[in-house]
Design a protein around this motif. Structure first.
Motif, PDB file in Angstrom:
ATOM      1  N   HIS A  27       0.807  -1.239  -0.093  1.00  0.00           N
ATOM      2  CA  HIS A  27       0.021   0.159   0.256  1.00  0.00           C
ATOM      3  C   HIS A  27       1.079   1.142  -0.017  1.00  0.00           C
ATOM      4  O   HIS A  27       0.574   2.257  -0.761  1.00  0.00           O
ATOM      5  CB  HIS A  27      -0.964  -0.165   1.001  1.00  0.00           C
ATOM      6  N   LEU A  28       1.920   1.303   0.833  1.00  0.00           N
ATOM      7  CA  LEU A  28       3.132   2.315   0.971  1.00  0.00           C
ATOM      8  C   LEU A  28       3.726   2.508  -0.521  1.00  0.00           C
ATOM      9  O   LEU A  28       3.859   3.659  -0.930  1.00  0.00           O
ATOM     10  CB  LEU A  28       3.744   2.046   1.975  1.00  0.00           C
ATOM     11  N   THR A  29       3.985   1.374  -1.080  1.00  0.00           N
ATOM     12  CA  THR A  29       4.645   1.301  -2.343  1.00  0.00           C
ATOM     13  C   THR A  29       4.016   2.065  -3.517  1.00  0.00           C
ATOM     14  O   THR A  29       4.523   2.821  -4.251  1.00  0.00           O
ATOM     15  CB  THR A  29       5.173  -0.065  -2.925  1.00  0.00           C
ATOM     16  N   ASN A  30       2.562   1.696  -3.422  1.00  0.00           N
ATOM     17  CA  ASN A  30       1.879   2.288  -4.642  1.00  0.00           C
ATOM     18  C   ASN A  30       1.884   3.939  -4.372  1.00  0.00           C
ATOM     19  O   ASN A  30       2.128   4.745  -5.742  1.00  0.00           O
ATOM     20  CB  ASN A  30       0.210   2.146  -4.201  1.00  0.00           C
ATOM     21  N   TYR A  31       1.783   4.527  -3.223  1.00  0.00           N
ATOM     22  CA  TYR A  31       1.950   5.957  -3.223  1.00  0.00           C
ATOM     23  C   TYR A  31       3.389   6.511  -3.634  1.00  0.00           C
ATOM     24  O   TYR A  31       3.571   7.472  -4.563  1.00  0.00           O
ATOM     25  CB  TYR A  31       1.841   6.686  -1.582  1.00  0.00           C
ATOM     26  N   PHE A  32       4.481   5.815  -3.451  1.00  0.00           N
ATOM     27  CA  PHE A  32       5.864   6.092  -3.901  1.00  0.00           C
ATOM     28  C   PHE A  32       5.989   5.929  -5.362  1.00  0.00           C
ATOM     29  O   PHE A  32       6.501   6.935  -6.111  1.00  0.00           O
ATOM     30  CB  PHE A  32       6.601   5.382  -3.116  1.00  0.00           C
ATOM     31  N   LEU A  33       5.419   5.017  -5.934  1.00  0.00           N
ATOM     32  CA  LEU A  33       5.543   4.823  -7.579  1.00  0.00           C
ATOM     33  C   LEU A  33       4.883   5.723  -8.044  1.00  0.00           C
ATOM     34  O   LEU A  33       5.439   6.338  -9.138  1.00  0.00           O
ATOM     35  CB  LEU A  33       5.214   3.557  -7.618  1.00  0.00           C
ATOM     36  N   ILE A  34       3.841   5.988  -7.496  1.00  0.00           N
ATOM     37  CA  ILE A  34       2.733   7.207  -8.314  1.00  0.00           C
ATOM     38  C   ILE A  34       3.502   8.457  -8.235  1.00  0.00           C
ATOM     39  O   ILE A  34       3.565   9.175  -9.177  1.00  0.00           O
ATOM     40  CB  ILE A  34       1.542   7.144  -7.808  1.00  0.00           C
ATOM     41  N   SER A  35       4.152   8.945  -7.045  1.00  0.00           N
ATOM     42  CA  SER A  35       4.914   9.871  -6.760  1.00  0.00           C
ATOM     43  C   SER A  35       5.923  10.108  -7.657  1.00  0.00           C
ATOM     44  O   SER A  35       6.473  11.078  -8.377  1.00  0.00           O
ATOM     45  CB  SER A  35       5.382  10.094  -5.261  1.00  0.00           C
ATOM     46  N   PHE A  36       6.749   9.101  -7.871  1.00  0.00           N
ATOM     47  CA  PHE A  36       8.178   8.788  -8.879  1.00  0.00           C
ATOM     48  C   PHE A  36       7.607   9.179 -10.135  1.00  0.00           C
ATOM     49  O   PHE A  36       8.231   9.693 -10.897  1.00  0.00           O
ATOM     50  CB  PHE A  36       8.856   7.486  -8.729  1.00  0.00           C
ATOM     51  N   PHE A  37       6.483   8.588 -10.816  1.00  0.00           N
ATOM     52  CA  PHE A  37       5.777   8.914 -11.904  1.00  0.00           C
ATOM     53  C   PHE A  37       5.574  10.369 -12.182  1.00  0.00           C
ATOM     54  O   PHE A  37       6.147  10.739 -13.303  1.00  0.00           O
ATOM     55  CB  PHE A  37       4.579   7.800 -12.163  1.00  0.00           C
ATOM     56  N   PHE A  38       5.035  10.880 -11.283  1.00  0.00           N
ATOM     57  CA  PHE A  38       4.631  12.383 -11.557  1.00  0.00           C
ATOM     58  C   PHE A  38       5.928  13.304 -11.403  1.00  0.00           C
ATOM     59  O   PHE A  38       5.920  14.276 -12.108  1.00  0.00           O
ATOM     60  CB  PHE A  38       3.643  12.628 -10.444  1.00  0.00           C
ATOM     61  N   ILE A  54       7.267  10.060 -19.928  1.00  0.00           N
ATOM     62  CA  ILE A  54       6.216   9.278 -19.845  1.00  0.00           C
ATOM     63  C   ILE A  54       6.365   7.868 -20.219  1.00  0.00           C
ATOM     64  O   ILE A  54       5.967   6.799 -19.834  1.00  0.00           O
ATOM     65  CB  ILE A  54       5.001   9.696 -21.247  1.00  0.00           C
ATOM     66  N   GLY A  55       7.182   7.637 -21.148  1.00  0.00           N
ATOM     67  CA  GLY A  55       7.591   6.226 -21.890  1.00  0.00           C
ATOM     68  C   GLY A  55       8.132   5.435 -20.893  1.00  0.00           C
ATOM     69  O   GLY A  55       7.701   4.352 -20.383  1.00  0.00           O
ATOM     70  N   VAL A  56       9.417   5.936 -20.231  1.00  0.00           N
ATOM     71  CA  VAL A  56      10.061   4.879 -19.321  1.00  0.00           C
ATOM     72  C   VAL A  56       9.296   4.826 -17.912  1.00  0.00           C
ATOM     73  O   VAL A  56       9.032   3.630 -17.465  1.00  0.00           O
ATOM     74  CB  VAL A  56      11.430   5.540 -18.969  1.00  0.00           C
ATOM     75  N   GLY A  57       8.565   5.828 -17.499  1.00  0.00           N
ATOM     76  CA  GLY A  57       7.893   5.779 -16.212  1.00  0.00           C
ATOM     77  C   GLY A  57       6.661   4.994 -16.351  1.00  0.00           C
ATOM     78  O   GLY A  57       6.416   4.225 -15.528  1.00  0.00           O
ATOM     79  N   SER A  58       6.117   4.921 -17.699  1.00  0.00           N
ATOM     80  CA  SER A  58       4.653   4.060 -17.795  1.00  0.00           C
ATOM     81  C   SER A  58       5.406   2.485 -17.776  1.00  0.00           C
ATOM     82  O   SER A  58       4.597   1.531 -17.336  1.00  0.00           O
ATOM     83  CB  SER A  58       4.061   4.391 -19.071  1.00  0.00           C
ATOM     84  N   LEU A  59       6.284   2.393 -18.540  1.00  0.00           N
ATOM     85  CA  LEU A  59       6.909   1.064 -18.404  1.00  0.00           C
ATOM     86  C   LEU A  59       7.385   0.371 -17.249  1.00  0.00           C
ATOM     87  O   LEU A  59       7.044  -0.792 -16.957  1.00  0.00           O
ATOM     88  CB  LEU A  59       8.207   0.876 -19.736  1.00  0.00           C
ATOM     89  N   LEU A  60       7.670   1.302 -16.343  1.00  0.00           N
ATOM     90  CA  LEU A  60       8.135   0.743 -15.002  1.00  0.00           C
ATOM     91  C   LEU A  60       7.143   0.395 -14.276  1.00  0.00           C
ATOM     92  O   LEU A  60       6.995  -0.671 -13.591  1.00  0.00           O
ATOM     93  CB  LEU A  60       8.945   1.816 -14.379  1.00  0.00           C
ATOM     94  N   LEU A  61       5.991   1.384 -14.382  1.00  0.00           N
ATOM     95  CA  LEU A  61       4.788   0.818 -13.498  1.00  0.00           C
ATOM     96  C   LEU A  61       4.026  -0.261 -14.154  1.00  0.00           C
ATOM     97  O   LEU A  61       3.440  -1.129 -13.467  1.00  0.00           O
ATOM     98  CB  LEU A  61       3.753   2.216 -13.698  1.00  0.00           C
ATOM     99  N   LEU A  62       4.287  -0.569 -15.619  1.00  0.00           N
ATOM    100  CA  LEU A  62       3.497  -1.640 -16.273  1.00  0.00           C
ATOM    101  C   LEU A  62       4.233  -2.977 -15.716  1.00  0.00           C
ATOM    102  O   LEU A  62       3.738  -3.746 -15.389  1.00  0.00           O
ATOM    103  CB  LEU A  62       3.606  -1.562 -17.635  1.00  0.00           C
ATOM    104  N   ALA A  63       5.830  -2.640 -15.544  1.00  0.00           N
ATOM    105  CA  ALA A  63       6.416  -3.939 -15.264  1.00  0.00           C
ATOM    106  C   ALA A  63       6.325  -4.569 -13.771  1.00  0.00           C
ATOM    107  O   ALA A  63       5.952  -5.292 -13.490  1.00  0.00           O
ATOM    108  CB  ALA A  63       8.211  -3.623 -15.323  1.00  0.00           C
TER     109      ALA A  63
END
Length: 428
Positions: A27-38, A54-63
């Motif tokens: 649950h905590l990781t979700n917040y950090f990943l979204i924050s890193f993407f933004f 957008i490209g690398v950030g989206s691929l990282l979230l997808l992975a």
């Protein structure tokens, strides 16, 4: 065997706790990943690196989320997360055209991974940082354009090694914290579990000693009580005075009530102490023993018809003493609480056996039980009204005996119509 059971249960408690830790960390990781993407999008706005943001950030979230969804019962997604966090660091350094200080993002990521209490998660992150720094640094200082590793014109090998040593020290410390947190959690759970086991054992010992005391006391009380009832009978034979006979009758009635109460306590104590002793049960013989002396109990002047409905081949393996207790209490209650307004009182006992369970149905056309009391009749010492006879333990003992047999008991009743008890017990 007991030690193995305790170890298994203890291990289950630890696994349950670690599962809760993992869920909270996710649950905590979700917040950090979204924050890193933004953050990547924000950097793209200032440095015009939208394709990377957008490209690398989206691929990282997808992975990360693909690994988590594809392998819900595995911890592999956590290692994917470690790699993803390292690549986010590399992305930020690139987006800021070589602002080398952004490697501190990797240290933030390392601290985030501590929450999973798994020191091994630091290894993929350390590898990403090492490979990124070595590869991109090499390409930049070899003259490749737009590598964006560092804004420095040159970094010596010595500086690079010292940097990696310091980074490794930070990752090692974070890994050590994760390891220590997990060990502390496991030790804490074991301490709580062992303390609870000691308390449970002490409680069992205390209950066993109390039960033995109650049984011994109740058993010893019956001897002088039986002597008292014998003396009452002798006194009745030696006197013709009406008033004295009335007194003796009242005294005998009180003594019989006390004897019944003691018998109920003894039944309860036996049910608590005795282990399940399964043997072949012939219900016809069992009910014959139960009903033989119950037709005129409680001062009833009317005969109560006892109807028995048992198929010829009805027999199971179960605890005979507990079945006797159950049937004796239910049938005797049905006889005691017959409806005086009905001409033909009866008690019906129907038994059906199936491959996995036996159903016992005890039905009467007695006075019935009101709706409010039906939920309480199995409570200890509960009596429906002041006119109720007995100790209030009978149905409680029935409930306990059924529970000992891993069975279930239900009641249906209507005032003036009668009462039905439905018992289901598994076949042994």
């Amino acid at each position: 065997m007991k030690q193995e059971t305790d170890d298994t249960e203890q291990s289950k408690h630890i696994q349950d706790f670690l599962f809760i830790i993992k869920r909270k960390s996710d649950h905590l990781t979700n917040y950090f990943l979204i924050s890193f993407f933004f953050i990547g999008l924000l950097l793209a706005f200032y440095y015009d690196t939208w394709m990377i943001g957008i490209g690398v950030g989206s691929l990282l979230l997808l992975a990360y989320y693909s690994a988590k969804i594809a392998l819900p019962k595995s911890n592999l997604y956590q290692y994917v997360l470690s790699v993803v966090l390292g690549i986010f660091m590399a992305q930020f350094i690139y987006q800021m055209h070589g602002l080398f200080e952004m490697h501190f993002v990797a240290f933030i990521s390392s601290a985030i991974l501590i929450t999973y209490q798994n020191w091994k998660l630091q290894i993929p992150l350390m590898l990403v940082v090492t490979i990124h720094h070595a590869l991109f640094g090499y390409f930049q200082y070899m003259g490749f354009d737009k590598i964006y590793f560092s804004q420095l014109d040159y970094m010596s090998l010595q500086t690079f090694i010292i940097h990696m040593i310091l980074a490794g020290a930070i990752f090692s410390v974070c890994g050590l914290w994760a390891y220590q947190f997990k060990k502390y959690s496991e030790a804490h759970i074991k301490l709580i579990f062992n303390k609870r086991e000691i308390e449970n054992q002490e409680l069992k010992t205390a209950n066993y000693e109390l039960d033995r005391f109650v049984y011994s006391t109740s058993h010893d009380l019956r001897a002088p009580l039986n002597s008292m009832m014998g003396l009452i009978e002798i006194a009745k034979d030696d006197t013709t005075e009406e008033q004295m006979l009335d007194y003796l009758k009242m005294l005998k009635g009180s003594a019989e009530k006390l004897d019944g109460f003691i018998c109920d306590i003894l039944d309860y104590s036996r049910n608590s102490r005795m282990k399940i002793d399964n043997e072949h049960i012939n219900f016809k013989e069992l009910l014959s023993d139960v009903t033989e002396n119950l037709k005129f109990i409680g001062g009833n002047i009317r005969t109560v018809e006892i109807k028995i409905d048992i198929p010829e081949e009805t027999s199971i393996y179960s605890d005979k003493n507990r079945l006797l207790t159950i049937l004796n209490n239910l049938i005797s209650n049905a006889i005691r609480y017959q409806n005086s307004k009905i001409a033909n009182p009866f008690v019906s006992v129907k038994i059906e056996t199936f491959p996995t369970e036996t159903i016992i149905l005890v039905k009467d056309n007695g006075i019935g039980i009101d709706k409010e009391s039906q939920a309480k009749i199995f409570d200890m010492f509960y009596r429906v009204s002041q006119e109720s006879v007995g100790s209030g333990l009978g149905l409680y003992i029935v409930k306990e005996a059924v529970s000992k047999l891993n069975g279930d008991i239900k009641v249906q009743s209507e005032i003036g119509i009668g009462t039905t008890f439905l018992i289901k017990i598994p076949n042994q």
